[in-house]
Write a protein that holds these residues in place. Structure first.
Motif, PDB file in Angstrom:
ATOM      1  N   ALA A  74      63.986  16.960  17.778  1.00  0.00           N
ATOM      2  CA  ALA A  74      63.185  17.816  18.538  1.00  0.00           C
ATOM      3  C   ALA A  74      63.047  17.417  19.943  1.00  0.00           C
ATOM      4  O   ALA A  74      63.150  18.200  20.988  1.00  0.00           O
ATOM      5  CB  ALA A  74      62.281  18.782  18.207  1.00  0.00           C
ATOM      6  N   ASP A  75      62.364  16.098  20.191  1.00  0.00           N
ATOM      7  CA  ASP A  75      62.061  15.641  21.476  1.00  0.00           C
ATOM      8  C   ASP A  75      63.278  14.763  22.046  1.00  0.00           C
ATOM      9  O   ASP A  75      62.666  14.030  23.143  1.00  0.00           O
ATOM     10  CB  ASP A  75      60.772  14.760  20.898  1.00  0.00           C
ATOM     11  CG  ASP A  75      61.107  13.581  20.267  1.00  0.00           C
ATOM     12  OD1 ASP A  75      62.141  13.379  19.692  1.00  0.00           O
ATOM     13  OD2 ASP A  75      60.256  12.708  20.490  1.00  0.00           O
ATOM     14  N   GLY A  76      64.554  14.711  21.796  1.00  0.00           N
ATOM     15  CA  GLY A  76      65.481  13.952  22.099  1.00  0.00           C
ATOM     16  C   GLY A  76      66.027  14.516  23.362  1.00  0.00           C
ATOM     17  O   GLY A  76      66.714  13.786  24.261  1.00  0.00           O
ATOM     18  N   ILE A  77      65.520  15.885  24.033  1.00  0.00           N
ATOM     19  CA  ILE A  77      66.069  16.396  25.177  1.00  0.00           C
ATOM     20  C   ILE A  77      65.610  15.597  26.382  1.00  0.00           C
ATOM     21  O   ILE A  77      64.133  15.497  26.245  1.00  0.00           O
ATOM     22  CB  ILE A  77      66.092  17.837  25.328  1.00  0.00           C
ATOM     23  CG1 ILE A  77      66.920  18.412  26.433  1.00  0.00           C
ATOM     24  CG2 ILE A  77      64.563  18.333  25.227  1.00  0.00           C
ATOM     25  CD1 ILE A  77      67.273  19.859  26.231  1.00  0.00           C
ATOM     26  N   LEU A  78      65.988  15.199  27.359  1.00  0.00           N
ATOM     27  CA  LEU A  78      65.568  14.493  28.516  1.00  0.00           C
ATOM     28  C   LEU A  78      65.537  15.480  29.745  1.00  0.00           C
ATOM     29  O   LEU A  78      64.596  15.500  30.581  1.00  0.00           O
ATOM     30  CB  LEU A  78      66.217  13.386  28.826  1.00  0.00           C
ATOM     31  CG  LEU A  78      66.479  12.427  27.739  1.00  0.00           C
ATOM     32  CD1 LEU A  78      67.256  11.069  27.975  1.00  0.00           C
ATOM     33  CD2 LEU A  78      65.091  11.556  27.291  1.00  0.00           C
ATOM     34  N   PHE A  79      66.525  16.503  29.855  1.00  0.00           N
ATOM     35  CA  PHE A  79      66.645  17.105  31.122  1.00  0.00           C
ATOM     36  C   PHE A  79      67.648  18.257  30.663  1.00  0.00           C
ATOM     37  O   PHE A  79      68.429  18.277  29.664  1.00  0.00           O
ATOM     38  CB  PHE A  79      67.286  16.216  32.062  1.00  0.00           C
ATOM     39  CG  PHE A  79      67.600  16.888  33.463  1.00  0.00           C
ATOM     40  CD1 PHE A  79      66.391  17.012  34.413  1.00  0.00           C
ATOM     41  CD2 PHE A  79      68.758  17.766  33.790  1.00  0.00           C
ATOM     42  CE1 PHE A  79      66.507  17.817  35.503  1.00  0.00           C
ATOM     43  CE2 PHE A  79      68.776  18.257  34.776  1.00  0.00           C
ATOM     44  CZ  PHE A  79      67.730  18.419  35.729  1.00  0.00           C
ATOM     45  N   SER A  80      67.507  19.339  31.193  1.00  0.00           N
ATOM     46  CA  SER A  80      68.340  20.694  30.899  1.00  0.00           C
ATOM     47  C   SER A  80      68.094  21.334  32.257  1.00  0.00           C
ATOM     48  O   SER A  80      66.997  21.704  33.055  1.00  0.00           O
ATOM     49  CB  SER A  80      67.863  21.501  29.854  1.00  0.00           C
ATOM     50  OG  SER A  80      66.764  21.935  29.868  1.00  0.00           O
ATOM     51  N   THR A  81      69.149  22.145  32.694  1.00  0.00           N
ATOM     52  CA  THR A  81      69.153  23.021  33.884  1.00  0.00           C
ATOM     53  C   THR A  81      70.691  23.819  33.769  1.00  0.00           C
ATOM     54  O   THR A  81      71.194  23.540  32.833  1.00  0.00           O
ATOM     55  CB  THR A  81      69.525  22.320  35.194  1.00  0.00           C
ATOM     56  OG1 THR A  81      68.861  23.139  36.222  1.00  0.00           O
ATOM     57  CG2 THR A  81      70.618  21.533  35.452  1.00  0.00           C
ATOM     58  N   ASN A  82      70.501  24.870  34.590  1.00  0.00           N
ATOM     59  CA  ASN A  82      71.783  25.607  34.843  1.00  0.00           C
ATOM     60  C   ASN A  82      72.297  25.370  36.253  1.00  0.00           C
ATOM     61  O   ASN A  82      71.665  25.308  37.276  1.00  0.00           O
ATOM     62  CB  ASN A  82      71.624  27.158  34.670  1.00  0.00           C
ATOM     63  CG  ASN A  82      71.185  27.480  33.210  1.00  0.00           C
ATOM     64  OD1 ASN A  82      71.376  26.996  32.325  1.00  0.00           O
ATOM     65  ND2 ASN A  82      70.128  28.302  33.085  1.00  0.00           N
ATOM     66  N   VAL A  83      73.652  25.118  36.427  1.00  0.00           N
ATOM     67  CA  VAL A  83      74.384  24.641  37.516  1.00  0.00           C
ATOM     68  C   VAL A  83      75.123  25.950  37.803  1.00  0.00           C
ATOM     69  O   VAL A  83      75.971  26.396  36.965  1.00  0.00           O
ATOM     70  CB  VAL A  83      75.038  23.538  37.271  1.00  0.00           C
ATOM     71  CG1 VAL A  83      75.512  23.041  38.909  1.00  0.00           C
ATOM     72  CG2 VAL A  83      74.262  22.164  36.877  1.00  0.00           C
ATOM     73  N   THR A  84      75.097  26.314  39.194  1.00  0.00           N
ATOM     74  CA  THR A  84      75.847  27.514  39.545  1.00  0.00           C
ATOM     75  C   THR A  84      76.813  26.792  40.663  1.00  0.00           C
ATOM     76  O   THR A  84      76.489  26.224  41.609  1.00  0.00           O
ATOM     77  CB  THR A  84      75.104  28.600  40.076  1.00  0.00           C
ATOM     78  OG1 THR A  84      74.282  28.940  39.164  1.00  0.00           O
ATOM     79  CG2 THR A  84      76.083  29.776  40.307  1.00  0.00           C
ATOM     80  N   PHE A  85      78.229  27.516  40.535  1.00  0.00           N
ATOM     81  CA  PHE A  85      79.273  26.918  41.175  1.00  0.00           C
ATOM     82  C   PHE A  85      79.938  28.238  41.915  1.00  0.00           C
ATOM     83  O   PHE A  85      80.031  29.132  41.341  1.00  0.00           O
ATOM     84  CB  PHE A  85      80.541  26.029  40.819  1.00  0.00           C
ATOM     85  CG  PHE A  85      80.084  24.767  40.252  1.00  0.00           C
ATOM     86  CD1 PHE A  85      79.731  23.666  40.855  1.00  0.00           C
ATOM     87  CD2 PHE A  85      79.594  24.808  38.645  1.00  0.00           C
ATOM     88  CE1 PHE A  85      79.420  22.631  40.271  1.00  0.00           C
ATOM     89  CE2 PHE A  85      79.242  23.764  38.260  1.00  0.00           C
ATOM     90  CZ  PHE A  85      79.042  22.635  38.908  1.00  0.00           C
TER      91      PHE A  85
END
Length: 123
Positions: free
Chosen positions: A95-106
């Motif tokens: 569960a703690d393996g995520i380092l970064f997340s976001t949504n990118v819009t083009f």
């Protein structure tokens, strides 16, 4: 559709303290999301218009293999959005393996840089 990419963190990606410089993470997130968008819509010409959130959850050391998971979130009239999650491959099952997340819009643009409908370049 979900796409995965991997990246090895090399010495040239590290800051003066021996951790991944955040600018590289942002570059890779943008690049891999753009590849997903361009693969889904090969005749479109996308430029990045935003990332919804930038927060580095954990530090990353050199030698880490990062896994980028890119998933399409939505299509708009002239834009597309992809969610990007970055994991440490050694901890990706935790569960703690995520380092970064976001949504990118083009946004899709024409040769003059104006917004162009996705339908105009879809198959």
């Amino acid at each position: 559709m979900t796409i995965e990419n991997h990246k090895l963190v090399m010495p040239e990606h590290l800051n003066q303290h021996g951790f991944l410089f955040g600018g590289y993470m942002l570059q890779w997130v943008d690049e891999y999301a753009w590849i997903a968008a361009s693969t889904d819509h090969p005749a479109c010409h996308f430029v990045t218009i935003g990332m919804d959130h930038v927060e580095f959850r954990k530090s990353v050391r050199g030698g880490t293999i990062l896994k980028f998971v890119i998933t399409k979130i939505q299509n708009g009239k002239t834009s597309v959005q992809y969610g990007v999650s970055v994991f440490d491959t050694k901890k990706s099952q935790e569960a703690d393996g995520i380092l970064f997340s976001t949504n990118v819009t083009f946004v899709n643009i024409d040769e003059k840089g104006n917004k162009k409908e996705l339908a105009a370049c879809c198959c």
